[in-house]
Design a protein around this motif. Structure first.
Motif, PDB file in Angstrom:
ATOM      1  N   ASP A 122       0.044  10.219   3.235  1.00 38.18           N
ATOM      2  CA  ASP A 122       0.339   9.723   1.565  1.00 38.18           C
ATOM      3  C   ASP A 122      -1.244   8.996   1.254  1.00 38.18           C
ATOM      4  O   ASP A 122      -1.271   8.765   0.032  1.00 38.18           O
ATOM      5  N   VAL A 123      -1.067   7.247   2.193  1.00 33.18           N
ATOM      6  CA  VAL A 123      -1.898   6.859   1.908  1.00 33.18           C
ATOM      7  C   VAL A 123      -3.825   7.486   2.173  1.00 33.18           C
ATOM      8  O   VAL A 123      -4.505   6.792   1.025  1.00 33.18           O
ATOM      9  N   LEU A 124      -3.128   8.094   3.214  1.00 30.29           N
ATOM     10  CA  LEU A 124      -5.033   9.072   2.775  1.00 30.29           C
ATOM     11  C   LEU A 124      -5.193   9.789   1.448  1.00 30.29           C
ATOM     12  O   LEU A 124      -6.011   9.343   1.306  1.00 30.29           O
ATOM     13  N   LYS A 125      -3.972  10.021   1.089  1.00 30.14           N
ATOM     14  CA  LYS A 125      -4.220  11.065  -0.216  1.00 30.14           C
ATOM     15  C   LYS A 125      -4.780   9.897  -1.280  1.00 30.14           C
ATOM     16  O   LYS A 125      -5.312  10.198  -2.636  1.00 30.14           O
ATOM     17  N   LEU A 126      -4.042   8.386  -0.766  1.00 32.47           N
ATOM     18  CA  LEU A 126      -4.817   7.615  -1.580  1.00 32.47           C
ATOM     19  C   LEU A 126      -6.366   7.169  -1.727  1.00 32.47           C
ATOM     20  O   LEU A 126      -6.481   6.652  -3.069  1.00 32.47           O
TER      21      LEU A 126
ATOM     22  N   VAL B 137      -7.678  13.444 -12.395  1.00 34.62           N
ATOM     23  CA  VAL B 137      -7.917  14.111 -10.863  1.00 34.62           C
ATOM     24  C   VAL B 137      -6.434  13.780 -10.041  1.00 34.62           C
ATOM     25  O   VAL B 137      -5.669  13.044 -10.188  1.00 34.62           O
ATOM     26  N   PRO B 138      -6.803  14.992  -9.171  1.00 41.81           N
ATOM     27  CA  PRO B 138      -5.077  15.485  -8.675  1.00 41.81           C
ATOM     28  C   PRO B 138      -5.364  14.290  -7.511  1.00 41.81           C
ATOM     29  O   PRO B 138      -5.346  13.545  -6.364  1.00 41.81           O
ATOM     30  N   TYR B 139      -3.511  14.042  -7.289  1.00 41.92           N
ATOM     31  CA  TYR B 139      -3.309  12.466  -5.772  1.00 41.92           C
ATOM     32  C   TYR B 139      -3.214  13.656  -4.861  1.00 41.92           C
ATOM     33  O   TYR B 139      -2.285  14.230  -4.824  1.00 41.92           O
ATOM     34  N   GLU B 140      -4.502  14.326  -4.086  1.00 41.97           N
ATOM     35  CA  GLU B 140      -4.207  14.764  -2.641  1.00 41.97           C
ATOM     36  C   GLU B 140      -5.199  15.079  -1.849  1.00 41.97           C
ATOM     37  O   GLU B 140      -6.209  14.540  -2.964  1.00 41.97           O
TER      38      GLU B 140
ATOM     39  N   GLY C 237       1.402  10.973 -10.027  1.00 44.40           N
ATOM     40  CA  GLY C 237       0.022  11.323 -10.082  1.00 44.40           C
ATOM     41  C   GLY C 237      -0.949  10.629 -11.039  1.00 44.40           C
ATOM     42  O   GLY C 237      -1.720  11.418 -11.429  1.00 44.40           O
ATOM     43  N   ASP C 238      -0.843   9.238 -10.900  1.00 44.03           N
ATOM     44  CA  ASP C 238      -1.977   8.727 -11.484  1.00 44.03           C
ATOM     45  C   ASP C 238      -1.748   7.413 -10.517  1.00 44.03           C
ATOM     46  O   ASP C 238      -0.611   6.368 -10.595  1.00 44.03           O
TER      47      ASP C 238
ATOM     48  N   THR D 286       0.811  -1.033   0.291  1.00 44.21           N
ATOM     49  CA  THR D 286      -0.122  -0.495   0.113  1.00 44.21           C
ATOM     50  C   THR D 286       0.833   1.606  -0.210  1.00 44.21           C
ATOM     51  O   THR D 286       0.449   2.095  -0.846  1.00 44.21           O
ATOM     52  N   ARG D 287       1.881   1.275   0.981  1.00 43.61           N
ATOM     53  CA  ARG D 287       2.938   2.454   0.732  1.00 43.61           C
ATOM     54  C   ARG D 287       3.655   2.296  -0.810  1.00 43.61           C
ATOM     55  O   ARG D 287       3.797   3.823  -0.490  1.00 43.61           O
ATOM     56  N   ILE D 288       3.549   1.573  -1.216  1.00 39.37           N
ATOM     57  CA  ILE D 288       4.898   1.534  -2.310  1.00 39.37           C
ATOM     58  C   ILE D 288       3.924   1.875  -3.332  1.00 39.37           C
ATOM     59  O   ILE D 288       4.053   3.260  -3.999  1.00 39.37           O
ATOM     60  N   VAL D 289       2.229   1.754  -3.303  1.00 35.39           N
ATOM     61  CA  VAL D 289       1.816   2.384  -4.278  1.00 35.39           C
ATOM     62  C   VAL D 289       1.073   3.627  -4.433  1.00 35.39           C
ATOM     63  O   VAL D 289       1.560   4.681  -4.798  1.00 35.39           O
ATOM     64  N   ALA D 290       1.373   4.320  -2.908  1.00 39.98           N
ATOM     65  CA  ALA D 290       0.829   5.447  -1.978  1.00 39.98           C
ATOM     66  C   ALA D 290       1.987   6.064  -3.055  1.00 39.98           C
ATOM     67  O   ALA D 290       1.576   7.448  -3.512  1.00 39.98           O
ATOM     68  N   THR D 291       3.466   6.040  -2.392  1.00 40.96           N
ATOM     69  CA  THR D 291       4.981   7.162  -2.996  1.00 40.96           C
ATOM     70  C   THR D 291       4.419   6.852  -3.970  1.00 40.96           C
ATOM     71  O   THR D 291       4.911   8.604  -4.758  1.00 40.96           O
ATOM     72  N   LEU D 292       4.166   5.894  -4.895  1.00 43.87           N
ATOM     73  CA  LEU D 292       4.224   5.835  -6.207  1.00 43.87           C
ATOM     74  C   LEU D 292       3.209   7.014  -7.050  1.00 43.87           C
ATOM     75  O   LEU D 292       2.982   7.582  -8.388  1.00 43.87           O
ATOM     76  N   SER D 293       2.667   7.024  -6.302  1.00 39.62           N
ATOM     77  CA  SER D 293       1.344   8.303  -6.682  1.00 39.62           C
ATOM     78  C   SER D 293       2.043   9.088  -6.579  1.00 39.62           C
ATOM     79  O   SER D 293       0.863  10.435  -7.592  1.00 39.62           O
ATOM     80  N   ARG D 294       2.209   9.501  -5.456  1.00 38.63           N
ATOM     81  CA  ARG D 294       2.904  11.193  -5.505  1.00 38.63           C
ATOM     82  C   ARG D 294       3.452  11.581  -6.401  1.00 38.63           C
ATOM     83  O   ARG D 294       3.955  12.125  -6.958  1.00 38.63           O
ATOM     84  N   VAL D 295       3.922  10.072  -7.208  1.00 42.03           N
ATOM     85  CA  VAL D 295       5.246  10.654  -7.714  1.00 42.03           C
ATOM     86  C   VAL D 295       4.531  11.491  -9.554  1.00 42.03           C
ATOM     87  O   VAL D 295       4.926  11.709 -10.252  1.00 42.03           O
TER      88      VAL D 295
END
Length: 410
Positions: A106-110, A167-170, A30-31, A19-28
């Motif tokens: 980060d996960v909450l943003k996801l 949709v922005p990752y935020e 943006g998708d 989950t954290r890996i996907v969340a971190t990558l989503s921040r990078v």
């Protein structure tokens, strides 16, 4: 290590860090969809490389770095080298443990991204459980009582919709919170319930999922402290999670509420749950569905034994919850509580009169409750039929063993 051992290690890393890996990558990137694809590509590379090179000391950082490199390769192939590429590429060669730690929410943003209003509610829940909860498509299909192809299509469509809508990752701005909050709360609760009572597999619980839901609830309560149902949901999860140590025996077998050693309940977590419920009530807007469920959990938490539980109060709380939700599972739980007050016969009459079998088709819950009531009434032949039906319907191995023990006891 051989290939089987490596696969087990990779699976373990993914369960803990996915989950954290996907969340971190989503921040990078943006998708969310692209982030999940990149993460799975990194896992595939790990399966190929780790048998030769060994498992890295920080496997989560390794997977994240590989996924970032794949993102850069994709941008390069598409001739989209922009400022994001330059920033990532500058530091990519020295990924450290400190860099691996994601931003606290980060996960909450996801979750907020997956719960964007451009998606229908069922898509919000499915996508979040997929990318945040890490559930497989098969598990999701069983959870939603649908087919695997249908669930696959739902997830793919949800990812494409988010991408098309840019949709922005935020975490959204405060004026947008109320619009998005209901979906976010529903998703967090479903993640928790999947952890509390797993729909499939051989384990009774998935504590990692439940604990992640509690963590998300705590973060959300700091973001929106004036929303009573945020505190209500957090209270419910804290109180339910307080029983985890007592819900499984030393042999790994499930322990039902009546047989639990209440001395093993986490009193600190109960106190946190009661405090969260008090905060919800203090806002003075009445109890919503989550706060009502938390109040029911509080009745159990304060009782020294099953017989000393305030069952009449629980019946009243379930009646209020039933009016708000019109949920057949709530009605079933109300009937169980009624059986503790008025007896199994009265409860069975209400069950047959109020519960529509079609509303719970495909679920083991209805035959489980009916079988339990029939057992208490001494109608063992009818009870066996219902419990065997429940056993056939459940996809969880631990739950199936509980039902088999009840059948054997008849």
């Amino acid at each position: 290590m051989n290939d089987v051992e490596i696969r087990r290690r990779v699976d373990a890393v993914w369960r803990i860090e996915g989950t954290r890996i996907v969340a971190t990558l989503s921040r990078v990137v943006g998708d969310v969809g692209l982030a999940e694809d990149l993460a799975h590509e990194a896992v595939a590379e790990a399966l190929e490389q780790w048998p030769r090179s060994g498992v890295p000391r920080n496997a989560g950082a390794w997977l994240t770095a590989v996924a970032k490199r794949r993102a850069i390769d994709g941008w390069r192939r598409q001739e989209r080298l922009d400022q994001r590429y330059e920033v990532i590429a500058r530091d990519l060669g020295t990924v450290t443990d400190e860099e691996w730690e994601p931003v606290r929410d980060d996960v909450l943003k996801l979750v907020f991204t997956a719960c964007h209003p451009v998606l229908k509610r069922e898509a919000q829940v499915a996508l979040t459980l997929r990318v945040v909860g890490g559930l497989s498509t098969e598990e999701l299909a069983r959870l939603f009582l649908t087919s695997v192809p249908t669930m696959q299509q739902r997830i793919v469509r949800a990812k494409k919709t988010l991408s098309a809508a840019r949709v922005p990752y935020e975490v959204p701005e405060p004026p947008e919170w109320r619009e998005r909050l209901s979906g976010v709360l529903g998703v967090i609760y479903l993640i928790f319930t999947e952890g509390y009572a797993a729909t499939a597999g051989e384990t009774w619980m998935r504590r990692d999922l439940a604990q992640e839901a509690v963590r998300l609830g705590r973060v959300l309560a700091t973001l929106v402290p004036r929303e009573p149902e945020v505190h209500g949901l957090l209270a419910l999860m804290e109180l339910q999670a307080s029983r985890f140590a007592a819900r499984v025996g030393a042999d790994g077998r499930p322990v039902l509420l009546a047989a639990q050693d209440r001395r093993r309940w986490d009193r600190g977590q109960i106190a946190r749950g009661l405090t969260a419920l008090e905060r919800s009530d203090a806002l003075g807007r009445g109890r919503g569905p989550y706060a009502l469920q938390a109040a029911i959990a509080a009745c159990h938490a304060g009782a020294p034994a099953v017989d000393a539980t305030d069952w009449p109060q629980i019946v009243l709380l379930y009646e209020a919850l039933e009016q708000l939700t019109r949920n057949p599972v709530v009605t079933l739980n109300k009937i169980v509580a009624i059986s503790m007050v008025s007896g199994a016969g009265a409860a069975l009459e209400i069950l047959d009169a109020e519960v529509d079998d079609r509303a719970l088709a495909g679920s083991h819950l209805l035959p489980s409750v009916r079988g339990e009531l029939l057992t208490r009434l001494g109608r063992t032949v009818d009870a066996r039929i219902e419990l065997e039906r429940a056993r056939e319907l459940t996809a969880n191995g631990a739950q199936r063993r509980v039902l088999e023990e009840k059948i054997a006891a008849l």
